[in-house]
Design a protein around this motif. Structure first.
Motif, PDB file in Angstrom:
ATOM      1  N   GLY A  46      -7.974  -2.155  13.791  1.00 21.28           N
ATOM      2  CA  GLY A  46      -8.384  -2.995  12.676  1.00 21.28           C
ATOM      3  C   GLY A  46      -7.506  -2.861  11.450  1.00 21.28           C
ATOM      4  O   GLY A  46      -7.233  -3.851  10.755  1.00 21.28           O
ATOM      5  N   SER A  47      -7.052  -1.648  11.140  1.00 22.90           N
ATOM      6  CA  SER A  47      -6.201  -1.477   9.960  1.00 22.90           C
ATOM      7  C   SER A  47      -4.858  -2.176  10.153  1.00 22.90           C
ATOM      8  O   SER A  47      -4.331  -2.786   9.222  1.00 22.90           O
ATOM      9  N   ASP A  48      -4.304  -2.107  11.368  1.00 25.59           N
ATOM     10  CA  ASP A  48      -3.076  -2.846  11.656  1.00 25.59           C
ATOM     11  C   ASP A  48      -3.276  -4.336  11.400  1.00 25.59           C
ATOM     12  O   ASP A  48      -2.427  -5.009  10.811  1.00 25.59           O
ATOM     13  N   HIS A  50      -5.502  -5.801   9.443  1.00 26.16           N
ATOM     14  CA  HIS A  50      -5.636  -6.078   8.015  1.00 26.16           C
ATOM     15  C   HIS A  50      -4.257  -6.165   7.350  1.00 26.16           C
ATOM     16  O   HIS A  50      -3.991  -7.063   6.543  1.00 26.16           O
ATOM     17  N   TYR A  51      -3.385  -5.225   7.677  1.00 23.31           N
ATOM     18  CA  TYR A  51      -2.039  -5.268   7.116  1.00 23.31           C
ATOM     19  C   TYR A  51      -1.317  -6.541   7.542  1.00 23.31           C
ATOM     20  O   TYR A  51      -0.669  -7.207   6.728  1.00 23.31           O
ATOM     21  N   HIS A  54      -3.103  -9.666   5.735  1.00 27.34           N
ATOM     22  CA  HIS A  54      -3.165  -9.748   4.272  1.00 27.34           C
ATOM     23  C   HIS A  54      -2.077  -8.970   3.543  1.00 27.34           C
ATOM     24  O   HIS A  54      -1.999  -9.036   2.315  1.00 27.34           O
ATOM     25  N   ARG A  56      -2.114  -5.875   3.219  1.00 24.91           N
ATOM     26  CA  ARG A  56      -2.806  -4.748   2.611  1.00 24.91           C
ATOM     27  C   ARG A  56      -3.990  -4.357   3.491  1.00 24.91           C
ATOM     28  O   ARG A  56      -4.462  -5.135   4.325  1.00 24.91           O
ATOM     29  N   ASN A  57      -4.475  -3.141   3.284  1.00 18.13           N
ATOM     30  CA  ASN A  57      -5.685  -2.667   3.943  1.00 18.13           C
ATOM     31  C   ASN A  57      -6.536  -2.022   2.863  1.00 18.13           C
ATOM     32  O   ASN A  57      -6.263  -0.912   2.417  1.00 18.13           O
ATOM     33  N   GLY A  58      -7.555  -2.741   2.414  1.00 14.89           N
ATOM     34  CA  GLY A  58      -8.360  -2.258   1.299  1.00 14.89           C
ATOM     35  C   GLY A  58      -7.516  -2.146   0.036  1.00 14.89           C
ATOM     36  O   GLY A  58      -6.865  -3.102  -0.387  1.00 14.89           O
ATOM     37  N   SER A 122       0.677   3.361   7.217  1.00 15.57           N
ATOM     38  CA  SER A 122      -0.257   3.263   6.098  1.00 15.57           C
ATOM     39  C   SER A 122       0.525   3.089   4.796  1.00 15.57           C
ATOM     40  O   SER A 122       1.486   3.817   4.544  1.00 15.57           O
ATOM     41  N   LYS A 124      -0.702   3.727   1.926  1.00 16.72           N
ATOM     42  CA  LYS A 124      -1.331   4.561   0.904  1.00 16.72           C
ATOM     43  C   LYS A 124      -0.291   5.335   0.105  1.00 16.72           C
ATOM     44  O   LYS A 124      -0.434   5.529  -1.102  1.00 16.72           O
TER      45      LYS A 124
END
Length: 376
Positions: A46-48, A50-51, A54, A56-58, A122, A124
């Protein structure tokens, strides 16, 4: 050795939302303390997505081009200076977070909370650490874990998401004979159910809003019973939504034959109504594991948790889990786990893989659950 003597490789590089480019690069030799791995399988999560969707992830937004992917396994092709115990030809799973090893969390064995953690794919931290969607990856040797003989690269790529659940089960102090309810039967929820079964749960049930995924979970034996939740009414006030969540889940757990609730509840959706329901779904003295990432601020039935001593526990990534994860994946105890991988796409066609995951089904209408990018 000069870079001109190094092999060429391709990488799936993200430049922004829906801007993923397949680029040719030079594969550099591993540095001291590193090994080079030919990546054979990377699972998308899911994080992949999102990136990809969008940029971004969160709160973590892309600041420079970055290679995606972090659920991976491959074969060692070279070792850097000072590396012992590993050699070219070994099949390994790759743990993608590089911890500082010096902070209070690292020293306490909780390196998943390390503030200096650099994690592949990530945004981050900056500079970003490239992920595993590339032909070759140079990575810390002490984060390589040899595969059991009966564990394929594809299954070994599941060691990363399985580690998330092993860490969560440790936090929940799960023990054989306990009952389990899982909110959400995507790949993480199915892994939660499979792990609970391998650990001796006496009953495992699941709820979701997706009837197709629930049918998959039940038909393949991940859970014994399921319930499809109705879509929530967003026009209601927060207080009304909170009451509706309680009324709905109390009816559901009674229907499951557990009116007092379940010993451990794995909340794998991150959706506000499910988080609210999970507290009422837990038995008095039970535990709620917040595994899903999603909702930031929401109203919770805190009194219901406090007076019934329901522990609400956070769970972030994992620490010291890979050996256990790989042993389980090679043991055959995770029944039907291979069913999680529904699609395989070559690295050169990574864009299609992300679009498939975003749609949730292929052109024939088959469910896309876990998509694996295969190496060249």
């Amino acid at each position: 050795m000069s870079t001109s003597a190094q092999p060429k490789q391709i990488a799936a590089v993200l430049y922004g939302g829906k801007d993923l480019r397949i680029e040719e690069r030079v594969a550099m030799p591993p540095k001291a303390g590193e090994v080079q791995v030919a990546v054979k399988a990377t699972g998308l999560c899911g994080s992949d997505l999102h990136y990809y969707s969008h940029g971004r992830n969160g709160d973590f937004a892309l600041q420079a081009p970055m290679v995606l992917g972090h659920e991976a396994a491959g074969i060692i092709t070279a070792v850097g200076p000072g590396v012992t115990g590993l050699a070219p030809g070994q099949r390994v799973a790759i743990e993608c977070g590089i911890m500082c090893k010096n902070c209070r969390y690292c020293k306490a064995g909780r390196y998943n909370l390390c503030k200096g953690m650099r994690f592949c794919s990530s945004a981050k931290t900056f500079p970003h650490l490239d992920g595993t969607l590339q032909t070759y990856l140079n990575h810390a040797a002490d984060l390589m874990f040899p595969l059991p003989d009966d564990c394929t690269y594809e299954m070994a790529a599941l060691a990363e998401p399985l580690s998330v659940l092993i860490h969560a089960s440790r936090r929940a102090q799960f023990s054989s004979g306990q009952t389990v309810l899982v909110f959400g039967v995507g790949a993480i929820g199915l892994l939660a159910a499979a792990l609970a079964s391998a650990q001796g749960a006496s009953k495992i049930v699941a709820v979701d809003i997706n009837e197709t995924r629930l049918a998959f979970a039940k038909n393949n034996g991940f859970v014994s019973e399921t319930h499809c939740l109705p879509m929530g009414d967003r026009s209601k006030s927060p207080e009304e939504q909170l009451k509706a969540a309680k009324d709905t889940i109390l009816s559901v757990v009674t229907g499951f034959g557990e009116p007092d609730g379940f010993d451990v509840v794995y909340e794998c959706t991150g959706a506000a109504p499910c988080i609210q329901m999970s507290i009422h779904a837990a038995i008095t003295g039970g535990r709620v594991m917040l595994v899903g990432m999603g909702t930031g601020t929401l109203m919770l039935p805190v009194a219901a948790a406090a007076t019934r001593e329901v522990d609400i526990l956070g769970s972030f990534r994992y620490a010291n889990t890979y050996p256990e994860a790989l042993a389980l994946l090679g043991s055959g105890k995770l029944s039907k786990i291979e069913k999680l991988v529904t699609h395989r796409v070559p690295l050169s066609d990574s864009v299609s893989a992300f679009e498939l995951l975003a749609k949730g089904q292929d052109a024939e209408g088959n469910m896309a659950l876990k998509v694996v990018i295969t190496g060249p």
